[in-house]
Structures are given as C-alpha cells and as structure tokens.
Design a protein around this motif. Structure first.
Motif, mmCIF file in Angstrom:
data_model
loop_
_atom_site.group_PDB
_atom_site.id
_atom_site.type_symbol
_atom_site.label_atom_id
_atom_site.label_comp_id
_atom_site.label_asym_id
_atom_site.label_seq_id
_atom_site.Cartn_x
_atom_site.Cartn_y
_atom_site.Cartn_z
ATOM 1 N N CYS A 1 -17.045 -2.758 -3.136
ATOM 2 C CA CYS A 1 -16.243 -2.227 -2.035
ATOM 3 C C CYS A 1 -16.954 -1.074 -1.348
ATOM 4 C CB CYS A 1 -14.893 -1.718 -2.539
ATOM 5 S SG CYS A 1 -13.773 -2.985 -3.175
ATOM 6 N N TYR A 2 -16.604 -0.868 -0.104
ATOM 7 C CA TYR A 2 -16.971 0.368 0.567
ATOM 8 C C TYR A 2 -16.020 1.457 0.080
ATOM 9 C CZ TYR A 2 -19.699 -2.262 4.054
ATOM 10 O OH TYR A 2 -20.613 -3.053 4.689
ATOM 11 N N VAL A 3 -16.565 2.635 -0.149
ATOM 12 C CA VAL A 3 -15.740 3.781 -0.514
ATOM 13 C C VAL A 3 -15.930 4.895 0.510
ATOM 14 C CG1 VAL A 3 -15.894 3.231 -2.973
ATOM 15 C CG2 VAL A 3 -17.486 4.878 -1.985
ATOM 16 N N MET A 4 -14.911 5.739 0.613
ATOM 17 C CA MET A 4 -14.971 6.924 1.455
ATOM 18 C C MET A 4 -14.419 8.100 0.669
ATOM 19 S SD MET A 4 -13.784 5.287 5.145
ATOM 20 C CE MET A 4 -14.525 6.608 6.116
ATOM 21 N N ARG A 5 -14.911 9.288 0.972
ATOM 22 C CA ARG A 5 -14.399 10.482 0.311
ATOM 23 C C ARG A 5 -12.956 10.727 0.740
ATOM 24 N NH1 ARG A 5 -17.616 14.439 -2.200
ATOM 25 N NH2 ARG A 5 -15.937 15.895 -1.677
ATOM 26 N N ASP A 6 -12.155 11.165 -0.218
ATOM 27 C CA ASP A 6 -10.750 11.406 0.080
ATOM 28 C C ASP A 6 -10.574 12.499 1.127
ATOM 29 O OD1 ASP A 6 -10.156 9.482 -1.814
ATOM 30 O OD2 ASP A 6 -9.842 10.940 -3.422
ATOM 31 N N ASP A 7 -11.433 13.522 1.105
ATOM 32 C CA ASP A 7 -11.271 14.591 2.080
ATOM 33 C C ASP A 7 -11.658 14.130 3.485
ATOM 34 O OD1 ASP A 7 -13.995 14.487 1.552
ATOM 35 O OD2 ASP A 7 -14.208 16.621 1.094
ATOM 36 N N PHE A 8 -12.631 13.226 3.592
ATOM 37 C CA PHE A 8 -12.972 12.679 4.906
ATOM 38 C C PHE A 8 -11.796 11.895 5.467
ATOM 39 C CE2 PHE A 8 -14.414 9.500 7.858
ATOM 40 C CZ PHE A 8 -15.366 10.154 8.628
ATOM 41 N N VAL A 9 -11.194 11.054 4.628
ATOM 42 C CA VAL A 9 -10.058 10.242 5.072
ATOM 43 C C VAL A 9 -8.906 11.134 5.512
ATOM 44 C CG1 VAL A 9 -8.338 8.543 4.347
ATOM 45 C CG2 VAL A 9 -10.723 8.297 3.623
ATOM 46 N N ALA A 10 -8.623 12.194 4.728
ATOM 47 C CA ALA A 10 -7.508 13.082 5.051
ATOM 48 C C ALA A 10 -7.745 13.840 6.352
ATOM 49 C CB ALA A 10 -7.279 14.073 3.908
ATOM 50 N N THR A 11 -8.998 14.236 6.600
ATOM 51 C CA THR A 11 -9.326 15.017 7.789
ATOM 52 C C THR A 11 -9.513 14.146 9.019
ATOM 53 O OG1 THR A 11 -10.441 16.629 6.363
ATOM 54 C CG2 THR A 11 -10.908 16.761 8.718
ATOM 55 N N ASN A 12 -9.945 12.913 8.811
ATOM 56 C CA ASN A 12 -10.268 12.017 9.933
ATOM 57 C C ASN A 12 -9.529 10.683 9.798
ATOM 58 O OD1 ASN A 12 -12.661 13.686 11.093
ATOM 59 N ND2 ASN A 12 -13.179 13.427 8.926
ATOM 60 N N PRO A 13 -8.205 10.691 9.763
ATOM 61 C CA PRO A 13 -7.469 9.433 9.545
ATOM 62 C C PRO A 13 -7.669 8.412 10.654
ATOM 63 C CG PRO A 13 -5.974 11.197 10.194
ATOM 64 C CD PRO A 13 -7.301 11.845 9.918
ATOM 65 N N ASP A 14 -7.752 8.856 11.905
ATOM 66 C CA ASP A 14 -7.917 7.904 13.005
ATOM 67 C C ASP A 14 -9.303 7.266 12.974
ATOM 68 O OD1 ASP A 14 -5.365 8.478 13.863
ATOM 69 O OD2 ASP A 14 -6.013 9.978 15.337
ATOM 70 N N THR A 15 -10.326 8.097 12.699
ATOM 71 C CA THR A 15 -11.682 7.569 12.586
ATOM 72 C C THR A 15 -11.772 6.571 11.432
ATOM 73 O OG1 THR A 15 -12.687 9.543 13.540
ATOM 74 C CG2 THR A 15 -14.088 8.182 12.136
#
Length: 323
Positions: A213-227
């Motif tokens: 799977c592709y993963v993303m950092r939780d803080d990136f997701v929280a800060t950039n939800p639309d992106t």
C-alpha cells in the motif's frame, strides 16, 4: 538465515510534509516504471496538485522510510513492512493498495531446471536471492516453509541474500544462488530464456492479493486533508483505469509517459507489464491483506498478540470506490 530484521530506522522528528502547506506532493519513482500518482497526473486526475519527483527508490522499505522521515509525502511498501512500522510506533497510515499478485503479476521462487529443490524441505541450508530483507519475498518464503512443516531452526538455516532484481537471474544461473525470486519483466525475460522453473509462486501459495500500500504520515493527512483526498482519489481512479482498460492501451500509455518525463531510463521493459496485481477495486484495502502477514509475525514472535489491530493500519476514507 531468515531473520526478522529491523525493516526501518526510528521515526525522524525532522522536517515533514506536514510542516508545509500547498499543493505540492513529493514522491519517489521507480526507474522504467510508472506509479499510480504519476498516471493520475498524466490522466489529468490530480486537479491543481503538483507532483515533485525527488528521485527513484530501490525498494519499498526505503520508500516508506523516506515517508516516515518526511523526505517525501507518500511512499509505498509491502504490507508486512507497514505492520513492522506500526509495531515500532511510526505515525503513518496506509491509504491505497498499489501492487499485488494475480495470474498476470506475481513473484516466483525459481531454480535451474535440474535443481533438486522441489519442496519446502529442500530449502534447508540453501541460498535464496531476494530484493530486500523484511519484505514481501522474505515473509512469503517464511509462510511457505512454515506450511511445509519446517521447524524454526530449519527455517533459520535458509540464507537470504540481498540481490538487485536485475542481477538475480544471472546470480541464479551462475550458481551463486540456489533460488532466486523473480517478478515482473525480470521473470518474463528469464523464463523466455529457458532453463529455469518455479518451485512455487506467491499467488499459488496465498491466492490473489494486494501485497503493498501507499502510506502517508498522519500529520500530513491532518494538515492537508484536501490535498490528501485529491491525491488518493486521483491515484485510485488511475489504478481503476489500468484495471479496466485493455492491456495494450495501458502499456502504450506507460511507455509514452516514461519517454516524455526524460529521466534517461529504459521505456521498453514496461512492455512486459501484465496487470496491476491489485485485488481491490481502485486499490481498496481489505483487512485480509494485513492479517495474512500479521498472523505470520505473531506466530514468529515478532509481534505480540493484540499489539496491533489491523483496522488501525489503513483507511479507505479517501478512496472514491468505497461503499
């Protein structure tokens, strides 16, 4: 021997994608291959998101390591490696399945035609070439040997040798390896040259499955939800496009994209592409694709029972094909 091995280093507290705002997403590519975000961008599915290629990766563990440390904003790895990350407390979440095994795309454990290796017990004390430790090829082999009745000591006698995938066939034919794991165009080319056979394949052992799977950092997701949503949704739609279009059309698109991006790479090997290998529609993630490896890691003593809940490892929230 087959060892657990620490897949990744500790989580860095340095600069992360969440420290930035905007519409730029940093990622690593694969030489001679196309990632689903790249295809999404080429198909016009990313809106105002701009991908920033920072170089090519050499393995899933390295790619997701770069995500953990914040050097990139999205990276892909084998689901068992993601499990190891979670056990170490890494603040990342799987957001989209991106590779796997089916009848068209799979990893095979190959030997010379005259090799005596034909069953799990024949692997004892043998050298097996894999692309990296602590990843798909190692864990698949461990499950195969466990199901074949080998003891932990016998399994540990199997020596894993890290070999670049492009060199695995040569190492096998020259006798440096007893077994080599071959996949994708490396497998297709090697089989076409003859003189080798598979002892088993991952899809024969486990059935069709999404392997990473592709993963993303939780803080990136929280800060950039639309992106995040635009990136994952576009990548899911690109993957679904590849799952549903004729193979030749997909391959031609890949070849064109590789040639246009100008990275001085071979665009012809992608013509051996057979399928996405991804089991879920548009990369939807199923719990089974983590429990396969979690059960193995628990049985092997590398993860404590109850230490990780599979549902905490991934989300389909951003996938437009979820029900």
């Amino acid at each position: 021997m087959i060892a657990a091995g620490t897949v990744l280093g500790g989580c860095s507290a340095g600069a992360t994608g969440s420290d930035r705002s905007g519409k730029v997403v940093r990622y690593q590519g694969w030489s001679g291959d196309v990632t689903w975000p790249e295809l999404a961008q080429d198909l016009g599915l990313l809106g105002d998101i701009r991908l920033e290629w920072i170089g090519n990766t050499i393995s899933g563990p390295q790619d997701v390591q770069a995500t953990v440390t914040g050097d990139v904003d999205i990276g892909g790895a084998f689901n068992g490696a993601i499990l190891r990350l979670a056990a170490a407390g890494a603040p990342v979440t799987a957001v989209l399945g991106y590779y796997g095994s089916d009848r068209g795309s799979y990893a095979g454990y190959y030997v010379p035609e005259d090799s005596p290796i034909r069953s799990p017990r024949d692997f004892v004390d043998k050298k097996v070439g894999v692309n990296t430790l602590g990843a798909h090829h190692e864990d698949t082999l461990s499950i195969y040997l466990e199901r074949g009745g080998l003891t932990p000591e016998e399994i540990r006698s199997v020596q894993l040798v890290v070999v670049p995938p492009v060199s695995a066939e040569q190492a096998l034919r020259s006798g440096q390896l007893d077994v080599a794991v071959l996949s994708d165009f490396k497998r297709e080319k090697a089989v076409a040259r003859g003189g080798i056979r598979p002892v088993f394949t991952d899809v024969e052992l486990l059935g069709a499955f999404t392997g990473g799977c592709y993963v993303m950092r939780d803080d990136f997701v929280a800060t950039n939800p639309d992106t995040t949503r635009t990136l994952v949704e576009g990548s899911a739609r690109a993957l679904r496009w590849a799952q549903t279009r004729p193979r030749d059309e997909v391959v031609d698109r890949f070849v064109s994209l590789i040639r246009r991006r100008g990275r001085n790479e071979n665009a012809e090997t992608i013509r051996f592409w057979r399928s996405t290998g991804v089991a879920g529609v548009g990369g939807l993630i199923a719990e089974r694709e983590f429990t396969i490896w979690l059960d193995h890691l628990i049985a092997d003593g590398r993860v404590e029972p109850g230490q990780i809940a599979p549902q905490q490892l991934y989300t389909n929230e951003f996938n437009p094909f979820r029900r």
